[in-house]
Motif scaffolding. Structure first.
Motif, short mmCIF file in Angstrom:
data_model
loop_
_atom_site.label_atom_id
_atom_site.label_comp_id
_atom_site.label_asym_id
_atom_site.label_seq_id
_atom_site.Cartn_x
_atom_site.Cartn_y
_atom_site.Cartn_z
N ALA A 181 0.81 -1.22 0.00
CA ALA A 181 0.00 0.00 0.00
C ALA A 181 0.84 1.27 0.00
CB ALA A 181 -0.93 0.01 1.21
N ASP A 182 2.16 1.16 0.21
CA ASP A 182 3.00 2.36 0.22
C ASP A 182 3.32 2.88 -1.19
OD1 ASP A 182 4.94 0.59 -0.73
OD2 ASP A 182 6.15 0.66 1.11
N PHE A 183 3.10 2.04 -2.22
CA PHE A 183 3.36 2.42 -3.61
C PHE A 183 4.82 2.85 -3.84
CE2 PHE A 183 -0.90 1.87 -4.78
CZ PHE A 183 -1.08 2.17 -6.11
N VAL A 184 5.74 2.28 -3.09
CA VAL A 184 7.15 2.61 -3.23
C VAL A 184 7.83 1.57 -4.12
CG1 VAL A 184 9.35 2.87 -2.02
CG2 VAL A 184 7.25 3.77 -1.00
N GLY A 185 8.51 2.04 -5.19
CA GLY A 185 9.26 1.15 -6.07
C GLY A 185 8.78 1.19 -7.50
N ARG A 186 9.67 1.52 -8.42
CA ARG A 186 9.29 1.66 -9.82
C ARG A 186 8.92 0.32 -10.45
NH1 ARG A 186 9.12 5.25 -13.94
NH2 ARG A 186 9.58 6.89 -12.46
N ASP A 187 9.59 -0.76 -10.08
CA ASP A 187 9.26 -2.05 -10.67
C ASP A 187 7.81 -2.43 -10.38
OD1 ASP A 187 11.77 -2.32 -11.71
OD2 ASP A 187 12.50 -3.70 -10.17
N ALA A 188 7.39 -2.19 -9.16
CA ALA A 188 6.04 -2.57 -8.76
C ALA A 188 4.98 -1.59 -9.23
CB ALA A 188 5.97 -2.73 -7.24
N PHE A 189 5.35 -0.29 -9.31
CA PHE A 189 4.33 0.74 -9.51
C PHE A 189 4.56 1.63 -10.72
CE2 PHE A 189 4.44 -0.32 -4.97
CZ PHE A 189 3.13 -0.77 -4.81
N GLY A 190 5.65 1.42 -11.45
CA GLY A 190 5.89 2.18 -12.67
C GLY A 190 5.93 3.68 -12.41
N ALA A 191 5.36 4.44 -13.35
CA ALA A 191 5.36 5.90 -13.20
C ALA A 191 4.50 6.36 -12.03
CB ALA A 191 4.85 6.54 -14.49
N GLY A 192 3.69 5.47 -11.47
CA GLY A 192 2.85 5.82 -10.33
C GLY A 192 3.53 5.64 -8.98
N GLU A 193 4.83 5.31 -8.98
CA GLU A 193 5.51 5.12 -7.69
C GLU A 193 5.49 6.41 -6.88
OE1 GLU A 193 9.69 4.53 -7.62
OE2 GLU A 193 10.11 5.90 -9.28
N ARG A 194 5.59 6.27 -5.54
CA ARG A 194 5.53 7.43 -4.66
C ARG A 194 6.68 7.42 -3.68
NH1 ARG A 194 -0.93 6.46 -3.84
NH2 ARG A 194 -1.42 6.74 -6.05
N LYS A 195 6.92 8.56 -3.10
CA LYS A 195 7.94 8.66 -2.07
C LYS A 195 7.39 8.13 -0.75
CE LYS A 195 10.84 10.82 -4.77
NZ LYS A 195 12.08 10.14 -5.24
N PRO A 196 8.24 7.53 0.08
CA PRO A 196 7.77 7.04 1.38
C PRO A 196 7.22 8.19 2.22
CG PRO A 196 9.95 6.16 0.87
CD PRO A 196 9.67 7.22 -0.15
N ARG A 197 6.21 7.91 3.01
CA ARG A 197 5.66 8.91 3.93
C ARG A 197 5.13 8.20 5.17
NH1 ARG A 197 0.18 9.02 4.39
NH2 ARG A 197 -1.06 8.08 2.71
N ALA A 198 5.03 8.94 6.24
CA ALA A 198 4.48 8.39 7.47
C ALA A 198 2.95 8.27 7.35
CB ALA A 198 4.84 9.27 8.66
N LEU A 199 2.40 7.17 7.81
CA LEU A 199 0.96 6.99 7.77
C LEU A 199 0.28 7.83 8.84
CD1 LEU A 199 0.61 3.12 7.31
CD2 LEU A 199 0.09 4.89 5.63
N GLY A 200 -0.90 8.34 8.50
CA GLY A 200 -1.71 9.02 9.49
C GLY A 200 -2.75 8.08 10.06
N ALA A 201 -3.57 8.59 10.92
CA ALA A 201 -4.67 7.79 11.46
C ALA A 201 -5.71 7.57 10.36
CB ALA A 201 -5.30 8.51 12.64
N PRO A 202 -6.41 6.44 10.38
CA PRO A 202 -7.48 6.24 9.41
C PRO A 202 -8.46 7.41 9.42
CG PRO A 202 -7.05 4.20 10.58
CD PRO A 202 -6.23 5.26 11.26
#
Length: 390
Positions: free
Chosen positions: A187-208
């Protein structure tokens, strides 16, 4: 690829454009102008623009605009992995060219392109998951949208401190902040192999409930949770409770990933996705998309049968607290930004490509436009200009 047969009636061809306006077919109850028409299975009544008070020339201009703005997405889906990352499911070998349908006052007033071609509709499937959630609420399988999902779904996906408080509504608003991996995608969407151009930078999760993020892994978790509460695959529910009652064709298919199977009562069942980002997803023609949009235009009701609770439909079109004018997996226009030039009451199911359904209750209008470039509102506002011209 063939779909429902059309009740064509008298056809008037405009030589300058490769599309058709069609006249004929009586309203649902002859002689009653207030009757709401619902197309029966296998056909959809057509009327000429002039019969419904539209400006034929302006509608022709709108269709010409749509035809001239095809997407640059590869016709053979060869750009899929670069765009979205490593696929998990099937993809077609080709797609249709841009095509679309205009439904005004319940009738078809225009169509263009190969509207029977069954293609992935990408994230329009998210709006379909929202519809299945409404059915679950209707049938009491979900006690309430503010209830934690983990109260009903006990498969380990909501066992952690981060995930335990997540509600159904937070999933629908894409504000769940669900943490974890599903079907090999984190769910972090980190990594170009897994997410292609949609990859994202790591971030801290907030509360739901504290942060909006458009996130297919989390939506796929919603889809799996719906499978759990129904005890059968979501496509079966969608067919039996939605698509069959609205007279959809038998050509659509909602494909799982190759690895998205779980065991329920000793039987392996496919869990589907909320899009075709990683293959699979909802593959459907434009006519069935139009029926789905028309169901929502009619407040979840089809010919007197309340398929989706009316209160749920109303709530689905209220923007979430943190989203970019976003309801229950529908894009809204209350701020006039998502669908520029359209009324604030307009809303849309949007899929990559672009594959879109726009609904404007103010104009009694549903517009399907597939494989196009630019904002879908550019076509719809031109259709509205044809309505307002007379």
């Amino acid at each position: 690829m063939e779909g429902p047969a059309l009740n064509a009636g008298r056809r008037t061809t405009l030589a300058a454009l490769a599309f058709t306006f069609i006249a004929g077919a009586l309203p649902a109850r002859a002689g009653d102008p207030a009757a709401t028409y619902f197309p029966p299975a296998g056909e959809w009544a057509h009327k000429s623009p002039a019969e419904l008070g539209m400006d034929t020339a302006k509608l022709a201009e709108a269709i010409a605009f749509a035809q001239a703005h095809e997407t640059t997405r590869a016709r053979d889906f060869s750009d899929q992995q670069q765009t979205f990352g490593q696929p998990l499911g099937s993809l077609p070998t080709r797609r249709a060219a841009t095509n679309g349908i205009v439904i005004y006052k319940g009738h078809v007033v225009a169509e263009f392109g190969d509207t029977h071609f069954v293609d992935p509709t990408y994230s329009v499937a998210k709006s379909m998951l929202a519809t299945v959630t409404g059915v679950a609420l209707r049938d009491g399988r979900i006690a309430g949208l503010d209830e934690p999902v983990g109260k009903t779904v006990r498969d380990g996906g909501y066992a952690s401190a981060q995930n335990a408080p997540i509600t159904w509504k937070q999933h629908l608003h894409q504000e769940s902040e669900w943490e974890g991996s599903l079907w090999g995608k984190n769910a972090d969407f980190v990594g170009r192999d897994a997410f292609g151009a949609g990859e994202r930078k790591p971030r801290a999760l907030g509360a739901p409930g504290s942060h909006f993020e458009y996130n297919d892994t989390r939506i796929n978790r919603l889809a799996l949770s719906l499978l759990r509460v129904f005890g059968k695959p979501v496509p079966e529910v969608f067919q039996q409770e939605v698509m069959d009652p609205i007279g959809a064709s038998g050509t659509w298919k909602w494909l799982p990933y190759h690895n998205s199977y779980v065991e329920v009562n000793g039987k392996p069942m496919p869990s589907v996705s909320g899009g075709t980002r990683w293959g699979g997803g909802m593959w459907i023609d434009s006519w069935d998309m139009a029926r789905f949009g028309y169901l929502w235009l009619r407040g979840g009701n089809w010919a007197g049968r309340q398929i989706v609770p009316r209160d749920y439909v109303k709530a689905a079109l209220v923007p979430s607290e943190h989203g970019p004018d976003y309801g229950y997996l529908f894009w809204l226009n209350t701020k006039g930004k998502n669908l520029p030039g359209l009324p604030p009451t307009a809303y849309a199911a949007l899929g990559a490509g672009s594959n879109d359904i726009v609904v404007s209750p103010e104009h009694d209008l549903v517009v399907v436009w597939r494989w196009h470039a630019g904002n879908t509102a550019e076509f719809t506002k031109r259709v509205i200009a044809a309505i307002q011209a007379k």
